[in-house]
Motif scaffolding. Structure first.
Motif, mmCIF file in Angstrom:
data_model
loop_
_atom_site.group_PDB
_atom_site.id
_atom_site.type_symbol
_atom_site.label_atom_id
_atom_site.label_comp_id
_atom_site.label_asym_id
_atom_site.label_seq_id
_atom_site.Cartn_x
_atom_site.Cartn_y
_atom_site.Cartn_z
ATOM 1 N N GLU A 24 -96.083 -63.937 -62.346
ATOM 2 C CA GLU A 24 -95.105 -63.819 -63.788
ATOM 3 C C GLU A 24 -96.014 -62.918 -64.520
ATOM 4 O OE1 GLU A 24 -92.286 -64.350 -66.127
ATOM 5 O OE2 GLU A 24 -92.281 -65.271 -64.282
ATOM 6 N N ALA A 25 -97.466 -62.884 -64.749
ATOM 7 C CA ALA A 25 -97.890 -62.049 -65.837
ATOM 8 C C ALA A 25 -98.176 -60.986 -65.317
ATOM 9 C CB ALA A 25 -99.531 -62.820 -66.095
ATOM 10 N N LEU A 26 -98.225 -60.481 -64.234
ATOM 11 C CA LEU A 26 -98.277 -59.237 -63.809
ATOM 12 C C LEU A 26 -97.007 -58.461 -63.763
ATOM 13 C CD1 LEU A 26 -100.330 -57.068 -62.706
ATOM 14 C CD2 LEU A 26 -99.720 -57.746 -60.273
ATOM 15 N N PHE A 27 -95.963 -59.207 -63.488
ATOM 16 C CA PHE A 27 -94.478 -58.747 -63.678
ATOM 17 C C PHE A 27 -94.275 -58.387 -65.269
ATOM 18 C CE2 PHE A 27 -90.022 -58.959 -64.595
ATOM 19 C CZ PHE A 27 -89.480 -58.054 -63.732
ATOM 20 N N LEU A 28 -94.643 -59.167 -66.049
ATOM 21 C CA LEU A 28 -94.322 -58.878 -67.512
ATOM 22 C C LEU A 28 -95.114 -57.656 -67.788
ATOM 23 C CD1 LEU A 28 -94.576 -62.556 -68.812
ATOM 24 C CD2 LEU A 28 -92.554 -61.094 -68.517
ATOM 25 N N ALA A 29 -96.416 -57.491 -67.370
ATOM 26 C CA ALA A 29 -97.091 -56.200 -67.746
ATOM 27 C C ALA A 29 -96.285 -55.039 -67.044
ATOM 28 C CB ALA A 29 -98.597 -56.266 -67.168
ATOM 29 N N ILE A 30 -95.894 -55.247 -65.966
ATOM 30 C CA ILE A 30 -95.059 -54.106 -65.114
ATOM 31 C C ILE A 30 -94.037 -53.811 -66.019
ATOM 32 C CG2 ILE A 30 -93.849 -53.241 -63.396
ATOM 33 C CD1 ILE A 30 -96.241 -54.914 -61.452
ATOM 34 N N ASP A 31 -93.168 -54.801 -66.480
ATOM 35 C CA ASP A 31 -92.000 -54.638 -66.965
ATOM 36 C C ASP A 31 -91.952 -53.815 -68.469
ATOM 37 O OD1 ASP A 31 -89.224 -54.744 -66.220
ATOM 38 O OD2 ASP A 31 -88.830 -56.425 -67.825
ATOM 39 N N ALA A 32 -93.053 -54.381 -69.106
ATOM 40 C CA ALA A 32 -93.203 -53.748 -70.516
ATOM 41 C C ALA A 32 -93.632 -52.438 -70.071
ATOM 42 C CB ALA A 32 -94.412 -54.598 -71.174
ATOM 43 N N ASN A 33 -94.263 -51.770 -69.298
ATOM 44 C CA ASN A 33 -94.689 -50.494 -69.247
ATOM 45 C C ASN A 33 -93.879 -49.894 -68.201
ATOM 46 O OD1 ASN A 33 -97.502 -50.184 -70.455
ATOM 47 N ND2 ASN A 33 -97.220 -52.113 -69.544
ATOM 48 N N ARG A 34 -92.714 -50.222 -67.734
ATOM 49 C CA ARG A 34 -91.826 -49.660 -66.595
ATOM 50 C C ARG A 34 -91.509 -48.075 -67.003
ATOM 51 N NH1 ARG A 34 -89.354 -51.900 -62.654
ATOM 52 N NH2 ARG A 34 -89.944 -54.148 -63.248
ATOM 53 N N ALA A 35 -91.284 -47.846 -67.773
ATOM 54 C CA ALA A 35 -90.792 -46.469 -68.326
ATOM 55 C C ALA A 35 -92.048 -45.509 -68.006
ATOM 56 C CB ALA A 35 -90.081 -46.165 -69.385
ATOM 57 N N TYR A 36 -92.989 -45.875 -68.634
ATOM 58 C CA TYR A 36 -94.356 -45.081 -68.615
ATOM 59 C C TYR A 36 -94.811 -45.115 -67.034
ATOM 60 C CZ TYR A 36 -99.392 -44.193 -68.683
ATOM 61 O OH TYR A 36 -100.678 -43.961 -68.441
ATOM 62 N N LEU A 37 -94.820 -46.289 -66.534
ATOM 63 C CA LEU A 37 -95.502 -46.381 -64.855
ATOM 64 C C LEU A 37 -94.299 -45.631 -64.037
ATOM 65 C CD1 LEU A 37 -96.690 -49.709 -64.880
ATOM 66 C CD2 LEU A 37 -98.046 -47.853 -65.189
ATOM 67 N N ARG A 38 -93.232 -45.201 -64.363
ATOM 68 C CA ARG A 38 -92.264 -44.777 -63.599
ATOM 69 C C ARG A 38 -92.277 -43.270 -63.391
ATOM 70 N NH1 ARG A 38 -87.108 -42.925 -62.339
ATOM 71 N NH2 ARG A 38 -85.996 -44.509 -60.685
ATOM 72 N N ARG A 39 -92.743 -42.843 -64.277
ATOM 73 C CA ARG A 39 -93.291 -41.293 -64.245
ATOM 74 C C ARG A 39 -94.239 -41.075 -63.193
ATOM 75 N NH1 ARG A 39 -95.581 -38.471 -69.319
ATOM 76 N NH2 ARG A 39 -95.060 -36.946 -68.109
ATOM 77 N N TRP A 40 -95.304 -41.835 -62.801
ATOM 78 C CA TRP A 40 -96.105 -41.670 -62.038
ATOM 79 C C TRP A 40 -96.336 -42.453 -60.642
ATOM 80 C CZ3 TRP A 40 -96.910 -37.517 -63.795
ATOM 81 C CH2 TRP A 40 -97.240 -37.096 -65.251
ATOM 82 N N LEU A 41 -95.719 -43.546 -60.706
ATOM 83 C CA LEU A 41 -95.814 -44.560 -59.522
ATOM 84 C C LEU A 41 -94.546 -44.700 -58.788
ATOM 85 C CD1 LEU A 41 -98.362 -47.073 -61.392
ATOM 86 C CD2 LEU A 41 -98.953 -45.206 -59.728
ATOM 87 N N PRO A 42 -94.525 -44.829 -57.324
ATOM 88 C CA PRO A 42 -93.390 -44.854 -56.857
ATOM 89 C C PRO A 42 -92.807 -46.237 -56.513
ATOM 90 C CG PRO A 42 -95.026 -44.486 -55.021
ATOM 91 C CD PRO A 42 -95.625 -44.546 -56.672
#
Length: 180
Positions: A24-42
């Motif tokens: 849950e905590a990791l998903f929330l961190a991913i979700d909060a950074n989704r747009a940023y991370l999507r630029r670089w991670l597949p």
């Protein structure tokens, strides 16, 4: 079971193996950074819920048990804010690669460089590996700065090496040897 690095990286920053209860905590961190991370991670489009993250963590718990890989959570001031992964270890050749991501709000504080340095030292000193590789999208200058700061050597660029949602990206490949 793959040895775990000492959790203490520096004041307020710790690494620890990801467990199912972190989903849950990791998903929330991913979700909060989704747009940023999507630029670089597949993998962002396949990470739609805590259960997706839980499945990933459970696969990696098995990989750790089998001495193949290790995923570590990056905790900053007690909160799970990113991850660093030791990818499939090639024990015959004593080599592996690492990958990482961190909450965008924590950029520029040296946290990821410290975490990578900590993991690299562990891989060389405790696991007796000889070679570590980091691959970053050529345009991801912040990510590329980390292996450059840590004395990795750029070996080259892998052309169109990663499919990123709707296009290929080139990957800069860095390596560091135990003898460097």
């Amino acid at each position: 079971m793959l040895a775990i690095p000492d959790p203490h990286v520096r004041g307020g920053v710790e690494l620890r193996p990801l467990e199912s209860c972190d989903a849950e905590a990791l998903f929330l961190a991913i979700d909060a950074n989704r747009a940023y991370l999507r630029r670089w991670l597949p993998w962002l489009d396949q990470t739609r819920s805590p259960s997706d993250v839980r499945a990933f963590i459970e696969q990696n718990v098995d990989a750790r048990r089998d001495d193949r890989a290790l995923q570590l959570g990056i905790c900053v001031d007690g909160g799970l804010r990113g991850a660093i992964g030791i990818h499939l270890v090639d024990w015959n050749n004593r080599s592996t690669s690492i990958g990482y991501w961190l909450d965008a709000s924590l950029r520029g504080q040296g946290i990821m460089t410290a975490c990578c340095s900590h993991v690299v030292a562990h891989l060389f000193d405790k696991l007796d590996l000889h070679r570590i590789v980091i691959r970053c999208a050529v345009e991801n200058h912040r990510s590329r700065a980390i292996p450059e700061r840590l004395g990795f050597v750029q070996e080259g660029v892998l052309r169109d090496a990663e499919w990123l949602y709707d296009h290929f990206v080139n990957l800069a490949t860095y390596s560091r040897l135990r003898t460097d």
